[in-house]
Scaffold this active site. Structure first.
Site, PDB file in Angstrom:
ATOM      1  N   GLU A  43       0.735  -1.363   0.000  1.00 14.86           N
ATOM      2  CA  GLU A  43       0.308   0.312   0.040  1.00 14.86           C
ATOM      3  C   GLU A  43       0.762   1.211   0.151  1.00 14.86           C
ATOM      4  OE1 GLU A  43      -3.448   1.430   2.422  1.00 14.86           O
ATOM      5  OE2 GLU A  43      -1.890   0.439   3.610  1.00 14.86           O
ATOM      6  N   LYS A 116     -11.043   2.938  -1.989  1.00 10.19           N
ATOM      7  CA  LYS A 116     -10.589   2.141  -0.367  1.00 10.19           C
ATOM      8  C   LYS A 116     -11.917   1.717   0.053  1.00 10.19           C
ATOM      9  CE  LYS A 116      -7.852   1.154   3.813  1.00 10.19           C
ATOM     10  NZ  LYS A 116      -6.571   1.786   4.144  1.00 10.19           N
ATOM     11  N   CYS A 153      -5.796  -2.498   2.827  1.00 10.14           N
ATOM     12  CA  CYS A 153      -5.624  -2.421   3.652  1.00 10.14           C
ATOM     13  C   CYS A 153      -6.455  -2.529   4.794  1.00 10.14           C
ATOM     14  CB  CYS A 153      -5.021  -1.799   4.377  1.00 10.14           C
ATOM     15  SG  CYS A 153      -4.264  -1.660   5.315  1.00 10.14           S
TER      16      CYS A 153
END
Length: 291
Positions: A43, A116, A153
């Protein structure tokens, strides 16, 4: 038989974007030399993890897809070496800012952008200051080497992410990550929990999970995070098939037979026997009230 070889990279990051790109390239090419076809980078690997504190100066790091150096660079690498590369980046779209990922196919084509979905907020991980919640929904891509799904993540802590991606046909799950120590609780180590959660996604969905994390200690004023690496590849039963330790800058690699995995999913019946009519509670925040 549809065999595919996947790899996860792991490295430390400095404030020098060119140096970070060079290091990432070295790892990608090392994985490719060992036969990897889909290679995951961690990331936000272009820079240090800049979310430790609410510093508006870091907004300047965001770039559009067309302006991003890593995307342009790895499009050429993907095309030349016939690789599929999920690339994490800090995206600017108009006045909006996102923690995003694009999948570059083996032709060098940018296949689309995922933003995300789950944005954390807490000491050392002040992401809500830097990113808006993603507006793309979960996404899967039909790449040259299989249908893949990606989260970023914090997305990986939610079983809903993995299940939705698998219901959408993902044959492999990829999670670029930046996770380590907690600035307010330096003795806490979430590494085992982090791995166990994702191994559970692999086992519950009979679908391999590939996770790439960074290493090294990064400082911002009085805060610091020691990123604990431990990047890994879990097989379709949730067992660790390949992994790295908490400090090394390296790659881990493994080969899967996608047809064999598909047969296992069918034989176990975990998708056949689902009862969506009973799952209404998951569409609420409190188990009772519809959103």
């Amino acid at each position: 038989m549809r065999k595919v070889t996947v790899a996860a990279t792991q490295m430390s990051c400095s404030g020098d974007i060119s140096a970070n790109l060079a290091k990432a390239t070295q790892l990608v090419l090392a994985a490719a030399a060992k036969g990897a076809q889909i290679i995951l980078l961690q990331e936000l690997f272009e820079t240090p993890y800049f979310c430790q504190k609410e510093n508006p100066e870091h907004y300047a790091l965001a770039r559009s897809v067309a302006e991003n150096r890593a995307i342009a660079h790895f499009r050429e690498i993907a095309r030349e070496h016939k690789l599929v590369l999920p690339v994490s980046f800090y995206e600017r779209s108009g006045s909006d800012l996102y923690n995003s990922l694009t999948v570059i196919d083996a032709t060098g084509e940018v296949m689309g952008v995922y933003r995300k979905s789950h944005i954390p907020e807490g000491p050392g991980y002040e992401e809500k200051f830097f990113f808006q919640p993603g507006n793309t929904g979960f996404m899967v891509w039909d790449t040259a080497y299989g249908r893949i799904g990606c989260g970023i993540c914090w997305d990986q802590w939610f079983p809903e992410t993995a299940r939705c991606l698998c219901l959408m046909g993902a044959e492999l799950l990829f999670f670029p990550t930046a996770i380590g120590s907690e600035p307010m609780e330096p003795a806490m180590n979430s590494r085992a929990h982090w791995q166990t959660v994702m191994q559970g996604h692999a086992a519950a969905n009979l679908t391999p999970v590939i996770a790439s994390n960074r290493v090294g200690t990064e400082y911002e004023d009085e805060y610091y995070i020691r990123f604990y690496g431990s990047s890994f590849i879990a097989d379709g039963q949730g067992q660790i098939a390949a992994s790295l330790n908490e400090e090394e800058e390296n790659i881990c690699i493994h080969t899967f037979d996608l047809d064999e995995l598909a047969d296992a999913r069918k034989s176990w019946g975990v998708f056949r026997d689902r009862r969506p009519d009973l799952y209404g509670a998951i569409l609420t925040m409190d188990g009772h009230t519809p959103v």
